[in-house]
Design an enzyme around this catalytic site. Structure first.
Site, mmCIF file in Angstrom:
data_model
loop_
_atom_site.group_PDB
_atom_site.id
_atom_site.type_symbol
_atom_site.label_atom_id
_atom_site.label_comp_id
_atom_site.label_asym_id
_atom_site.label_seq_id
_atom_site.Cartn_x
_atom_site.Cartn_y
_atom_site.Cartn_z
ATOM 1 N N LYS A 56 -9.434 5.801 3.272
ATOM 2 C CA LYS A 56 -9.602 7.243 3.712
ATOM 3 C C LYS A 56 -11.290 7.326 3.860
ATOM 4 C CE LYS A 56 -6.577 10.431 2.619
ATOM 5 N NZ LYS A 56 -5.995 11.365 1.592
ATOM 6 N N ARG A 111 -9.919 14.842 -2.189
ATOM 7 C CA ARG A 111 -8.968 13.808 -1.396
ATOM 8 C C ARG A 111 -8.998 12.487 -2.318
ATOM 9 N NH1 ARG A 111 -10.031 13.762 4.727
ATOM 10 N NH2 ARG A 111 -7.648 13.431 4.912
ATOM 11 N N GLY A 117 2.358 8.643 -4.594
ATOM 12 C CA GLY A 117 2.158 8.662 -6.108
ATOM 13 C C GLY A 117 0.693 9.192 -6.332
ATOM 14 N N MET A 144 -2.801 11.628 -6.263
ATOM 15 C CA MET A 144 -2.729 12.902 -6.387
ATOM 16 C C MET A 144 -2.759 13.785 -5.237
ATOM 17 S SD MET A 144 -5.778 15.313 -7.836
ATOM 18 C CE MET A 144 -6.343 15.522 -6.110
ATOM 19 N N ARG A 181 -6.274 5.883 10.353
ATOM 20 C CA ARG A 181 -5.709 4.441 9.829
ATOM 21 C C ARG A 181 -4.963 3.815 10.747
ATOM 22 N NH1 ARG A 181 -2.151 7.591 5.423
ATOM 23 N NH2 ARG A 181 -0.865 8.901 6.923
ATOM 24 N N HIS A 189 25.991 -19.119 -0.556
ATOM 25 C CA HIS A 189 26.518 -19.954 0.831
ATOM 26 C C HIS A 189 26.713 -19.292 1.874
ATOM 27 C CE1 HIS A 189 29.181 -22.176 3.447
ATOM 28 N NE2 HIS A 189 28.485 -23.230 3.089
ATOM 29 N N SER A 212 9.282 -34.853 1.357
ATOM 30 C CA SER A 212 9.745 -33.594 1.784
ATOM 31 C C SER A 212 10.219 -32.803 0.541
ATOM 32 C CB SER A 212 11.002 -33.586 2.766
ATOM 33 O OG SER A 212 11.311 -32.227 3.227
ATOM 34 N N CYS A 248 11.555 -28.493 3.028
ATOM 35 C CA CYS A 248 13.059 -28.237 3.761
ATOM 36 C C CYS A 248 13.707 -27.260 3.046
ATOM 37 C CB CYS A 248 13.545 -29.556 4.209
ATOM 38 S SG CYS A 248 13.979 -30.599 2.720
ATOM 39 N N TYR A 306 3.780 -29.824 7.366
ATOM 40 C CA TYR A 306 4.892 -28.945 7.996
ATOM 41 C C TYR A 306 5.859 -28.031 7.000
ATOM 42 C CZ TYR A 306 8.619 -32.340 7.219
ATOM 43 O OH TYR A 306 9.680 -33.128 6.718
#
Ligand code: ADP
Ligand code: MG
Ligand code: MG
Length: 933
Positions: A27, A97, A106, A108, A349, A471, A797, A864, A884
């Site tokens: 802010k 603020r 949460g 103030m 924002r 599964h 892999s 993988c 990769y």
């Protein structure tokens, strides 16, 4: 404290800027930025997050200089505003603020109108000639301050708010319904009663000195950083406590002085669909949160243009909209107030948005040169791209179903999207109905590889047991199927063919509808529609040029490809999956599970013969039956790959998975018939293969080592397929992958077979082809001895599913009973089977990479496991230098975006040119400087 405690923003000077969010909070940084670019922001100052951090370090004591610095800041602000704090003629009022780096629930609540007391209230009334407004502001201030700073709050959840109670009593006495109907005198009376309430409740008088009021408010903001709600939120989103919150003190402007005043909130574009339209709401004669709190129905921004009194502000807001986008480079979500026709900006924002809005806005704003391509990539949530792929419930039908009370149960949202069809309880029935063109939802207590065909035939999968890595969930993701897993309230009775829940009983064929995005299960039909993206890329029923959504998506994906350095592969076992994955951007197969093919058609008979054969002779016969099937499968896959690399894993699962288990008497009878033996013999063989711990049993390369003819058959199928496809003029790049290797010798034994068969096939077919043989690293010993293993492997892999199981000594399929509790207790932060446990499993991977490449510097390494499609895991793979990642076809776009984000966040280290050693170089010079925190 050595550093600057307070940063100003105002007409005369502005110390901060938009890039200082860590120090000034989101802010504060943006208020400074808006001031800098000339937008009308009421002046103010920001106490830095460092002060808050320091406050906690010193046992909840502010640095000594803070009081002095605040006094100076107030002096400055008085000059800026041309008003004086506590002045009875022309009082300065401020808002206090809170503001962390990211907006955080949460924290103030904001206090408005600070600086009022009996004297200044009279002054304000006189100065504005509006006593009602002055007393209304005063009572609001008492209410906010009494609640937030002095703790006048309800004690039990069912109690009334103490201030509301007092106000309600007065309303009754004077006979009004709304607080807007209170007269100035009423409000003055209310102020008196509020003060008494505070005194009765706390034993303390309300502080009349504005400086004391301000002090109290600032410390209340600091304290709120450590309230339960804020702590909980930080834990959930892994925000470190060390960030702290900033405090913004800002001159008040008033949207509640009359009909020439207003307050509102707006988005520079539509955050739901990304359309380039001004989107927002406002209320005339209102203050602060009134719009959001819904005290009255707000008007849309476009209606402001028609307002006779404040209509001119509309044009001004439109200009602001353009300025904001240009300067902040993204869609802004902002707050404004109009005081006596003059516009003031109070906050801005980056706006939160849906996946659809994200791709459209990225596309539009990059093209309009308003957004940098880097920001377009960095600001997206890869996971959210899923929303673009899934079929959706028809909005009206969905709402109607909920209204009719058809919701039966809620399970885990395991495969996003919507499915509606006839409920069936067996794979066979699913196939049968699907073949007739019926939409089906397969409901099972749990699924197993035997259900695969049924799952393929179904539109949706519902299980009563199993988690997000069960599964069912895994297959659903691989196939992009809608899936609700582990809906515990659902009772499925296979014998009766019923599904029961909440007093509703569905029989086979009855309609059921599941929402895999939310986990909801409804009875009855709900109409669905395929996503456009799927229609273009998978069904090919829509042309790219006809789908705007596709064009936005495609633009973003191509942009991501420019930045990512990780290669992109897919886990796919069938040609159609390969084709889909390539359409989504895969550049090859990272894992082809050959055993998935064993369940198709009659092959399972030969597989079972192969497993149960006692003599090697019989086993070879059964394998010879399987060979042409496997070869055909691989041919299909190579054709679909069309020259891209395909990594094929040799047989991996424990053999009992292919056999009908002891409770499946009918299945065993069938096998006995097929194998021309007795049921008793089949049952005996099955129990012989039974293992106490199959995950750690006779599986992986152990199968191919003890039964080399299996490896031989698979290698032959792969290479003969390669030869056939090459003959068709298509390039092939087979990579043969040996699973579960922990010892170099294991790999050696398998590599030898593969090379021998390759040579034989080349000789027999007269076709030459390049191929590689490598291994999975999926047991700790494999990672720890990767330098030795790399001598025999042409690639690695990481099989992170098994590596996680073996590293943690935790069976994935059995972890459901304790993992959720472990997460609650914060023993683990995230599910390690969904997101790589970087410190544990990740360390093994790092060792594997380092050791492997110490033997072969160019060793190609991929991943993988299921983690290959998880954004945080993709980032980790980028960091440790993998070549990769591989994931299920439908997660490829997610991994693409995640890989691009990782590359932007962790740019490749520029390799420093070799420094020639100079013994005279002063190495200590940089160290002696104290680094600024
Ligand atoms: P939140 O973080 O909950 O959005 P804010 O600090 O933005 O809280 O403030 C809550 C409301 O008070 C907003 O509507 C905001 O515009 C308004 N507000 C804050 N400061 C001022 C001010 N100086 N003058 C007028 N309104 C203000
Ligand atoms: Mg706000
Ligand atoms: Mg494995």
């Amino acid at each position: 404290m050595a550093n600057k405690l307070i940063y100003f923003f105002g007409k005369s000077k502005t110390d901060g800027g938009g890039d200082m969010k860590a120090l000034l909070g989101g802010k504060g940084a943006n208020l400074a930025q808006m001031t800098k670019i000339g937008l009308p922001v009421p002046s103010g100052f920001t106490i830095t997050t460092e002060v808050c951090v320091n406050y906690y370090k010193n046992g909840r004591k502010a640095p000594a200089e803070l009081a002095v610095e605040m006094e100076k800041a107030i002096k400055w602000l008085e000059k800026e505003a041309g008003k004086k704090f506590g002045d009875v003629k022309n009082p300065l009022l401020v808002s206090v603020r809170s503001g962390a780096r990211d907006s955080m629930p949460g924290m103030m609540d904001t206090i408005l109108n600070l600086g009022l007391n009996d004297a200044t209230c009279e002054g304000l009334a006189a100065a504005t000639a509006n006593p009602r407004f002055a007393w209304d502001s005063y009572r609001r201030f008492l209410q906010m301050y009494g609640d937030v700073v002095m703790g006048v709050q309800k004690k039990n959840e069912n109690d009334h708010e103490p201030f509301e109670e007092v106000m309600d009593a007065l309303k009754k006495e004077v006979g009004v319904k709304d607080d807007t109907e209170f007269s100035a005198a009423n409000l003055q009376e209310l102020v008196k009663r509020f003060k008494k309430l505070i005194k009765d409740w706390t034993g303390k008088a309300f502080p009349t000195d504005p400086v004391k009021q301000l002090e109290g408010a600032v410390f209340a903001v600091f304290s709120s950083w450590m309230n339960d709600r804020a702590i909980l939120y930080r834990q959930k989103y892994r925000i470190p406590d060390e960030w702290g919150t900033a405090v913004n003190v800002q001159a008040m402007v008033f949207g509640n002085m009359g009909d020439d005043c207003a307050t509102g909130v707006a988005f520079t574009r539509d955050p739901a669909n990304g359309d380039n339209v001004f989107y927002g709401e406002y209320l005339v004669n209102a203050q602060g949160e009134d719009v959001v709190a819904g005290v009255r129905t707000p008007l849309t921004i476009s209606e402001m243009a028609k307002d006779k009194i404040i209509g001119a502000a509309h044009k001004e807001l439109n200009d602001v909209r353009k300025t904001l986008e240009k300067n902040f480079g993204d869609v802004q979500d902002f707050e404004f107030t109009i005081e006596k026709k003059k516009l003031y900006m109070l906050q801005t924002r980056n706006g939160k948005r849906t996946a659809l809005a994200y791709v459209k806005i990225a596309h539009d704003m990059v093209k309009e040169k308003l957004m940098t391509p880097e920001h377009a990539i960095k600001s997206g949530d890869p996971e959210a791209l899923n929303q673009l792929l899934q079929p959706i419930f028809d909005t009206t039908a969905y709402a109607a179903a909920a209204k009719e009370g058809r919701l039966m149960a809620v399970g885990l949202p395991a495969g996003p999207g919507a499915a509606s069809g006839a409920v069936v309880f067996t794979a066979g029935k699913a196939e049968e109905l699907a073949a007739k063109g019926q939409s089906v939802v397969l409901a099972r207590i749990e699924t197993s590889p035997e259900d695969l065909r049924g799952m393929i035939a179904s539109d949706g999968i519902l299980t009563a047991r199993g988690g997000v890595s069960s599964h069912a969930a895994l297959v659903a993701r691989q196939m992009g199927k809608v899936c609700v897993a582990g809906a515990g309230d659902v009772e499925i009775d296979y014998h009766k063919g019923t599904l029961k829940c909440k007093g509703v009983t569905l029989k086979e064929g009855d309609f059921i509808s599941i929402n895999g995005t939310t986990g909801e299960v409804f009875h009855g039909k709900i109409a669905t529609a395929d996503s456009e993206l799927k229609q273009v890329l998978v069904n090919k029923t829509m042309k790219p040029k006809d789908s705007k959504v596709f064009q936005y998506y495609d633009f973003l994906m191509k942009l991501a490809d420019k930045y990512r350095t990780l290669g992109m592969r897919t886990n796919a076992d069938q040609p159609d999956q390969v084709v889909n994955a390539i359409a989504f951007g895969a550049e090859g197969i990272g894992l082809c599970r050959t055993e998935h093919m064993f369940f198709e058609g009659d092959r399972i008979i030969a597989v079972r013969q192969m497993i149960l054969a006692k003599a090697e002779e019989d086993r070879k016969k059964a394998l010879a039956t399987l060979l042409p099937y496997q070869q055909k499968d691989f041919e299909g896959i190579f054709r679909a790959l069309n020259g891209l690399p395909g990594c094929i894993r040799l047989l991996d699962p424990p053999l009992h998975e292919f056999l009908p288990q002891h409770d499946n008497h009918k299945g065993q009878e069938e096998v006995a018939k097929q194998l021309k033996t007795t049921v008793a013999e089949v049952a005996r063989l099955v129990s012989e293969l039974h293992e106490f711990n199959p995950m750690l049993g006779f599986r992986g390369c152990r199968l191919g080592i003890l039964r080399p003819e299996i490896t031989e058959m698979q290698a032959r199928a792969i290479f003969q397929a390669a030869a056939v496809v090459i003959k068709e003029g298509i390039k092939v790049k087979p990579e043969v992958m040996v699973p579960l290797v922990g010892f170099k010798k294991e790999l050696d034994l398998q590599v030898e077979i593969v090379h021998r068969v390759a040579a034989e096939v080349m000789k027999a077919t007269g076709k030459k082809f390049a191929y590689t043989v490598g291994t999975m690293i999926e047991v700790p010993r494999g990672a720890l001895t990767a330098d030795e293993i790399a001598e025999s492997a042409e690639f690695f892999s990481f099989g992170t599913n098994d590596l996680t199981q073996t590293c943690l000594g935790m069976s994935r399929d059995d972890s459901g009973s304790f993992l959720p509790a472990y997460q609650n207790l914060e023993i683990i932060k995230a599910n390690p089977f969904a997101s790589i446990d970087r410190t544990g499993v990740g360390q093994l991977m790092k060792i594997g990479v380092d050791k492997g490449r110490s033997t072969k510097p160019d060793l190609k390494i991929g991943i993988c496991g299921e983690h290959g499609g998880d954004p945080s895991s993709v980032e980790f793979c980028h960091i440790i230098g993998l070549d990769y990642v591989s994931c299920s076809p439908f997660r490829v776009p997610i991994a693409r975006l995640a890989a691009a984000q990782a590359a932007l966040r962790h740019p490749a280290k520029v390799v420093a040119p070799k420094v020639i050693k100079d013994s005279k170089a002063k190495t200590g010079a940089t160290k002696s400087k104290t680094s600024r925190k």
